[in-house]
Write a protein that holds these residues in place. Structure first.
Motif, PDB file in Angstrom:
ATOM      1  N   ALA A 126      85.246  27.656 -12.912  1.00  0.00           N
ATOM      2  CA  ALA A 126      85.604  28.152 -11.585  1.00  0.00           C
ATOM      3  C   ALA A 126      84.572  29.113 -11.015  1.00  0.00           C
ATOM      4  CB  ALA A 126      86.970  28.842 -11.639  1.00  0.00           C
ATOM      5  N   ALA A 127      83.559  29.485 -11.778  1.00  0.00           N
ATOM      6  CA  ALA A 127      82.494  30.363 -11.279  1.00  0.00           C
ATOM      7  C   ALA A 127      81.482  29.519 -10.506  1.00  0.00           C
ATOM      8  CB  ALA A 127      81.818  31.074 -12.449  1.00  0.00           C
ATOM      9  N   PRO A 128      81.223  29.831  -9.237  1.00  0.00           N
ATOM     10  CA  PRO A 128      80.368  28.957  -8.410  1.00  0.00           C
ATOM     11  C   PRO A 128      78.924  28.825  -8.892  1.00  0.00           C
ATOM     12  CG  PRO A 128      81.721  30.384  -7.027  1.00  0.00           C
ATOM     13  CD  PRO A 128      81.893  30.869  -8.434  1.00  0.00           C
ATOM     14  N   LEU A 129      78.247  29.926  -9.201  1.00  0.00           N
ATOM     15  CA  LEU A 129      76.807  29.861  -9.452  1.00  0.00           C
ATOM     16  C   LEU A 129      76.404  29.053 -10.675  1.00  0.00           C
ATOM     17  CD1 LEU A 129      74.042  30.699  -8.443  1.00  0.00           C
ATOM     18  CD2 LEU A 129      74.235  32.788  -9.786  1.00  0.00           C
ATOM     19  N   PRO A 130      77.123  29.108 -11.807  1.00  0.00           N
ATOM     20  CA  PRO A 130      76.694  28.304 -12.957  1.00  0.00           C
ATOM     21  C   PRO A 130      76.574  26.807 -12.665  1.00  0.00           C
ATOM     22  CG  PRO A 130      78.247  29.966 -13.682  1.00  0.00           C
ATOM     23  CD  PRO A 130      78.216  30.034 -12.182  1.00  0.00           C
ATOM     24  N   HIS A 131      77.291  26.316 -11.662  1.00  0.00           N
ATOM     25  CA  HIS A 131      77.163  24.894 -11.329  1.00  0.00           C
ATOM     26  C   HIS A 131      75.757  24.574 -10.813  1.00  0.00           C
ATOM     27  CE1 HIS A 131      81.386  24.070 -11.982  1.00  0.00           C
ATOM     28  NE2 HIS A 131      81.712  25.102 -11.222  1.00  0.00           N
ATOM     29  N   VAL A 132      75.118  25.531 -10.153  1.00  0.00           N
ATOM     30  CA  VAL A 132      73.751  25.322  -9.672  1.00  0.00           C
ATOM     31  C   VAL A 132      72.816  25.111 -10.851  1.00  0.00           C
ATOM     32  CG1 VAL A 132      71.843  26.348  -8.374  1.00  0.00           C
ATOM     33  CG2 VAL A 132      74.207  26.702  -7.611  1.00  0.00           C
ATOM     34  N   LEU A 133      72.989  25.913 -11.895  1.00  0.00           N
ATOM     35  CA  LEU A 133      72.139  25.792 -13.078  1.00  0.00           C
ATOM     36  C   LEU A 133      72.509  24.585 -13.931  1.00  0.00           C
ATOM     37  CD1 LEU A 133      71.728  28.793 -12.156  1.00  0.00           C
ATOM     38  CD2 LEU A 133      71.282  29.309 -14.547  1.00  0.00           C
ATOM     39  N   ALA A 134      73.699  24.024 -13.722  1.00  0.00           N
ATOM     40  CA  ALA A 134      74.080  22.798 -14.424  1.00  0.00           C
ATOM     41  C   ALA A 134      73.415  21.576 -13.806  1.00  0.00           C
ATOM     42  CB  ALA A 134      75.598  22.629 -14.391  1.00  0.00           C
ATOM     43  N   ILE A 135      73.051  21.681 -12.530  1.00  0.00           N
ATOM     44  CA  ILE A 135      72.409  20.563 -11.834  1.00  0.00           C
ATOM     45  C   ILE A 135      70.896  20.680 -11.885  1.00  0.00           C
ATOM     46  CG2 ILE A 135      72.158  19.430  -9.580  1.00  0.00           C
ATOM     47  CD1 ILE A 135      75.055  20.415  -8.998  1.00  0.00           C
ATOM     48  N   GLY A 136      70.378  21.895 -11.676  1.00  0.00           N
ATOM     49  CA  GLY A 136      68.941  22.116 -11.689  1.00  0.00           C
ATOM     50  C   GLY A 136      68.525  22.938 -12.897  1.00  0.00           C
ATOM     51  N   LEU A 137      67.515  22.463 -13.621  1.00  0.00           N
ATOM     52  CA  LEU A 137      67.071  23.152 -14.826  1.00  0.00           C
ATOM     53  C   LEU A 137      66.245  24.381 -14.471  1.00  0.00           C
ATOM     54  CD1 LEU A 137      66.903  23.194 -17.906  1.00  0.00           C
ATOM     55  CD2 LEU A 137      64.817  21.837 -17.745  1.00  0.00           C
ATOM     56  N   LEU A 138      66.731  25.544 -14.889  1.00  0.00           N
ATOM     57  CA  LEU A 138      66.017  26.808 -14.779  1.00  0.00           C
ATOM     58  C   LEU A 138      65.912  27.416 -16.175  1.00  0.00           C
ATOM     59  CD1 LEU A 138      67.733  28.385 -11.619  1.00  0.00           C
ATOM     60  CD2 LEU A 138      65.667  27.002 -11.713  1.00  0.00           C
ATOM     61  N   PRO A 139      65.040  28.378 -16.385  1.00  0.00           N
ATOM     62  CA  PRO A 139      64.989  29.039 -17.704  1.00  0.00           C
ATOM     63  C   PRO A 139      66.340  29.617 -18.120  1.00  0.00           C
ATOM     64  CG  PRO A 139      63.042  29.605 -16.437  1.00  0.00           C
ATOM     65  CD  PRO A 139      63.945  28.842 -15.512  1.00  0.00           C
ATOM     66  N   ASP A 140      67.143  30.078 -17.138  1.00  0.00           N
ATOM     67  CA  ASP A 140      68.454  30.636 -17.455  1.00  0.00           C
ATOM     68  C   ASP A 140      69.405  29.568 -17.991  1.00  0.00           C
ATOM     69  OD1 ASP A 140      68.088  33.445 -15.939  1.00  0.00           O
ATOM     70  OD2 ASP A 140      67.292  31.825 -14.710  1.00  0.00           O
ATOM     71  N   THR A 141      69.214  28.299 -17.565  1.00  0.00           N
ATOM     72  CA  THR A 141      70.022  27.207 -18.095  1.00  0.00           C
ATOM     73  C   THR A 141      69.810  27.068 -19.596  1.00  0.00           C
ATOM     74  OG1 THR A 141      69.588  26.079 -15.986  1.00  0.00           O
ATOM     75  CG2 THR A 141      70.680  24.808 -17.705  1.00  0.00           C
ATOM     76  N   LEU A 142      68.581  27.272 -20.034  1.00  0.00           N
ATOM     77  CA  LEU A 142      68.262  27.230 -21.468  1.00  0.00           C
ATOM     78  C   LEU A 142      68.775  28.466 -22.196  1.00  0.00           C
ATOM     79  CD1 LEU A 142      64.574  26.018 -21.172  1.00  0.00           C
ATOM     80  CD2 LEU A 142      66.321  24.827 -22.480  1.00  0.00           C
ATOM     81  N   LEU A 143      68.634  29.622 -21.557  1.00  0.00           N
ATOM     82  CA  LEU A 143      68.965  30.870 -22.232  1.00  0.00           C
ATOM     83  C   LEU A 143      70.465  31.027 -22.459  1.00  0.00           C
ATOM     84  CD1 LEU A 143      67.802  33.427 -23.419  1.00  0.00           C
ATOM     85  CD2 LEU A 143      67.879  34.481 -21.149  1.00  0.00           C
ATOM     86  N   ALA A 144      71.299  30.403 -21.609  1.00  0.00           N
ATOM     87  CA  ALA A 144      72.751  30.544 -21.756  1.00  0.00           C
ATOM     88  C   ALA A 144      73.255  30.032 -23.112  1.00  0.00           C
ATOM     89  CB  ALA A 144      73.473  29.857 -20.598  1.00  0.00           C
ATOM     90  N   PRO A 145      72.991  28.776 -23.506  1.00  0.00           N
ATOM     91  CA  PRO A 145      73.501  28.332 -24.822  1.00  0.00           C
ATOM     92  C   PRO A 145      72.836  29.048 -25.983  1.00  0.00           C
ATOM     93  CG  PRO A 145      72.081  26.650 -23.859  1.00  0.00           C
ATOM     94  CD  PRO A 145      72.319  27.674 -22.791  1.00  0.00           C
ATOM     95  N   LEU A 146      71.567  29.433 -25.823  1.00  0.00           N
ATOM     96  CA  LEU A 146      70.897  30.151 -26.902  1.00  0.00           C
ATOM     97  C   LEU A 146      71.489  31.543 -27.096  1.00  0.00           C
ATOM     98  CD1 LEU A 146      67.241  29.040 -26.131  1.00  0.00           C
ATOM     99  CD2 LEU A 146      68.578  28.407 -28.144  1.00  0.00           C
ATOM    100  N   SER A 147      71.846  32.218 -25.991  1.00  0.00           N
ATOM    101  CA  SER A 147      72.497  33.524 -26.091  1.00  0.00           C
ATOM    102  C   SER A 147      73.857  33.401 -26.758  1.00  0.00           C
ATOM    103  CB  SER A 147      72.643  34.148 -24.698  1.00  0.00           C
ATOM    104  OG  SER A 147      71.380  34.381 -24.099  1.00  0.00           O
ATOM    105  N   LEU A 148      74.605  32.359 -26.391  1.00  0.00           N
ATOM    106  CA  LEU A 148      75.907  32.130 -27.023  1.00  0.00           C
ATOM    107  C   LEU A 148      75.751  31.790 -28.501  1.00  0.00           C
ATOM    108  CD1 LEU A 148      77.541  30.138 -24.118  1.00  0.00           C
ATOM    109  CD2 LEU A 148      78.426  32.282 -25.039  1.00  0.00           C
ATOM    110  N   GLY A 149      74.691  31.050 -28.834  1.00  0.00           N
ATOM    111  CA  GLY A 149      74.431  30.750 -30.237  1.00  0.00           C
ATOM    112  C   GLY A 149      74.139  32.006 -31.040  1.00  0.00           C
ATOM    113  N   LEU A 150      73.368  32.927 -30.460  1.00  0.00           N
ATOM    114  CA  LEU A 150      73.106  34.197 -31.128  1.00  0.00           C
ATOM    115  C   LEU A 150      74.373  35.038 -31.226  1.00  0.00           C
ATOM    116  CD1 LEU A 150      69.644  35.016 -29.544  1.00  0.00           C
ATOM    117  CD2 LEU A 150      70.099  34.655 -31.980  1.00  0.00           C
ATOM    118  N   MET A 151      75.214  34.941 -30.220  1.00  0.00           N
ATOM    119  CA  MET A 151      76.496  35.654 -30.255  1.00  0.00           C
ATOM    120  C   MET A 151      77.375  35.098 -31.377  1.00  0.00           C
ATOM    121  SD  MET A 151      78.840  36.309 -26.909  1.00  0.00           S
ATOM    122  CE  MET A 151      80.127  37.571 -26.889  1.00  0.00           C
ATOM    123  N   LEU A 152      77.319  33.789 -31.559  1.00  0.00           N
ATOM    124  CA  LEU A 152      78.082  33.153 -32.633  1.00  0.00           C
ATOM    125  C   LEU A 152      77.566  33.611 -34.001  1.00  0.00           C
ATOM    126  CD1 LEU A 152      80.422  31.120 -32.666  1.00  0.00           C
ATOM    127  CD2 LEU A 152      78.737  29.298 -32.939  1.00  0.00           C
TER     128      LEU A 152
END
Length: 498
Positions: free
Chosen positions: A126-152
């Motif tokens: 339901a958060a609007p902005l993440p959908h933009v990064l789901a369609i267009g590849l930005l460095p932040d698109t990569l950093l999101a799952p990697l940050s969650l992986g480090l959190m895990l």
């Protein structure tokens, strides 16, 4: 919803959102950043002027096979799906951490872990902005799952008596890949260090595995360090200047916070508030340390926003906040605050759907080109193809634009012609195509959404620019923008074109 489990609904919700992303991804052309990072894949290097190389490297297999925007966009879509699934997994792990028994009684009563995971996933969808990064590849698109992986991995550290060598190796690889994604991955590394420090009874700095993880991370990011070393550290210099922005002002900080709320929604804030109020009882120090995966980057970016910043920079931080928000929303749901959650969820989803429709329609009817941000997403493919034909017919040395944001799409859609940016700002185009030689003739592209005076006369200009042709972009019978082409002869600014 009673016919499916919360975990099933989380998967169903992710799949529905992914289908919407794919439909939109195959319908529009590249944005300026997407084209820029796709060019990274066309010009493989150890690193690049404005960002580390992973955003280009990961696209190389598909970019070498196709120029279809929709197919290339499968990469950010898969990364978004992975991020959403990791949000669910991290939520379950935090739930397990909170539901511990001290002195024989349960310290905190929470709804089921699966319901908390579903709420976290819905908050992200339901958060609007993440959908933009789901369609267009930005460095932040990569950093999101990697940050969650480090959190895990941080959560794994809090649960286990000690890390195995395999755990340290995985942590080192995740840190290295995060560093290859974006320089702001350093904030995530600080958050991980905070979690390690929050566990004083666990020795880590003297462990061989810890230093092995550090060594692996340094080896993974060594291409960036090597490239910057042989290029006078230009990337680090640019990022320091870019991050500091202009003159600092409090109003920019206020605007930044307001934009963040609009871009990521009140649902995440409501869930976080409920979590802090009702769930932050047991394991308080560890949970606060885990919250730093959001707090450290957000506070730094908010501080820097006084000089200027972009709203999507905080996206990985919001993904790391979503698990806490999901637990808080599930708690609020159990406390019968369901109407507020329903209103916020439906309202934010409607905003997202309106945004998708706005993009597909090409913007508001009757809006001026410069006030219609969606006009920038249409017409560049035709414009690039026409530019390539005109440049070849007139034997031009290449294509010229007067701002780098115009150069990315021109370089992508008019391949393999070189593109020269006619300003004195050093950028990636200087490294790719060099400087425009003295006496050169080029095809100049002028776009109605960002117009410039003709570069004729003076020390950094052409002797003459002759209009050649123009191209109007029409969508659903409405004028969106116009491209104008000129043949500019005899460049007078050798050695100064940037």
């Amino acid at each position: 919803m009673r016919h499916q489990s919360p975990s099933s609904w989380a998967v169903i919700s992710i799949c529905i959102a992914a289908l919407v992303h794919l439909a939109l991804g195959f319908s529009i052309e590249f944005s300026v950043d997407e084209a820029h990072y796709a060019l990274y894949a066309k010009h493989l290097a150890w690193s690049y002027f404005d960002h580390p190389p992973l955003v280009g490297w990961i696209q190389w297999p598909l970019v070498s096979l196709t120029s279809s925007e929709g197919i290339i966009r499968l990469i950010p879509e898969l990364l978004w799906v992975l991020s959403a699934l990791l949000v669910y997994r991290v939520t379950v792990e935090i739930h397990r951490l909170i539901q511990v028994r001290n002195a024989g009684y349960l310290t905190t009563s929470l709804p089921s872990a699966n319901l908390c995971g579903l709420m976290a996933v819905l908050a992200i969808i339901a958060a609007p902005l993440p959908h933009v990064l789901a369609i267009g590849l930005l460095p932040d698109t990569l950093l999101a799952p990697l940050s969650l992986g480090l959190m895990l991995m941080a959560l794994r550290w809090t649960r286990k008596d000690q890390f195995t060598i395999a755990d340290w190796i995985i942590t080192g690889l995740l840190l290295g890949l995060a560093g290859l994604s974006k320089y702001t991955a350093a904030f995530t590394a600080f958050a991980l260090l905070f979690v390690l420090l929050a566990s004083p009874k666990k020795v880590w700095i003297t462990k061989v595995g810890f230093w092995l993880a550090v060594a692996i991370a340094l080896i993974v990011i060594s291409p960036v360090l090597y490239w910057n070393w042989i290029n006078d550290w230009i990337s680090f210099k640019y990022q320091i200047a870019h991050g500091s922005g202009g003159a600092w002002a409090w109003r920019r900080v206020g605007a930044f916070v307001g934009i963040q709320i609009a871009c990521f929604g009140l649902l995440l804030l409501l869930g976080t508030y409920t979590f802090l109020r009702h769930c932050l009882h047991s394991q308080k120090l560890i949970l606060i340390a885990l919250l730093s995966f959001f707090a450290i980057p957000f506070v730094i970016f908010a501080t820097l926003s006084g000089g200027g910043s972009l709203p999507h920079w905080t996206t990985p931080a919001w993904f790391c906040l979503a698990p806490f928000a999901g637990i808080g929303l599930a708690k609020a749901w159990a406390m019968q605050h369901r109407l507020v959650i329903r209103i916020l969820l439906i309202g934010q989803l409607l905003i997202c759907l309106l945004g998708f429709g706005f993009v597909l329609a090409g913007g508001f009817t009757g809006s001026a080109v410069k006030s219609n941000p969606i006009a920038d997403l249409y017409g560049w493919k035709l414009a690039g193809q026409k530019a390539a034909q005109l440049a070849q017919a007139n034997k031009a040395n290449g294509i010229a634009v007067q701002n780098w944001t115009l150069g990315s799409r021109a370089a992508w859609y008019a391949q393999p012609l070189p593109v020269f940016v006619l300003d004195q700002r050093q950028d990636q185009f200087d490294l790719w195509f060099g400087q425009l030689p003295a006496g050169a003739n080029v095809l100049l592209i002028n776009w109605s959404g960002m117009t410039f005076r003709s570069p004729v006369g003076g020390n950094l200009a052409f002797e003459v620019c002759e209009p050649l042709d123009s191209l109007e972009i029409i969508r659903f019978g409405r004028f969106l923008s116009k491209f104008e082409y000129s043949l500019c002869r005899n460049w007078q600014g050798a050695g100064a074109a940037r």
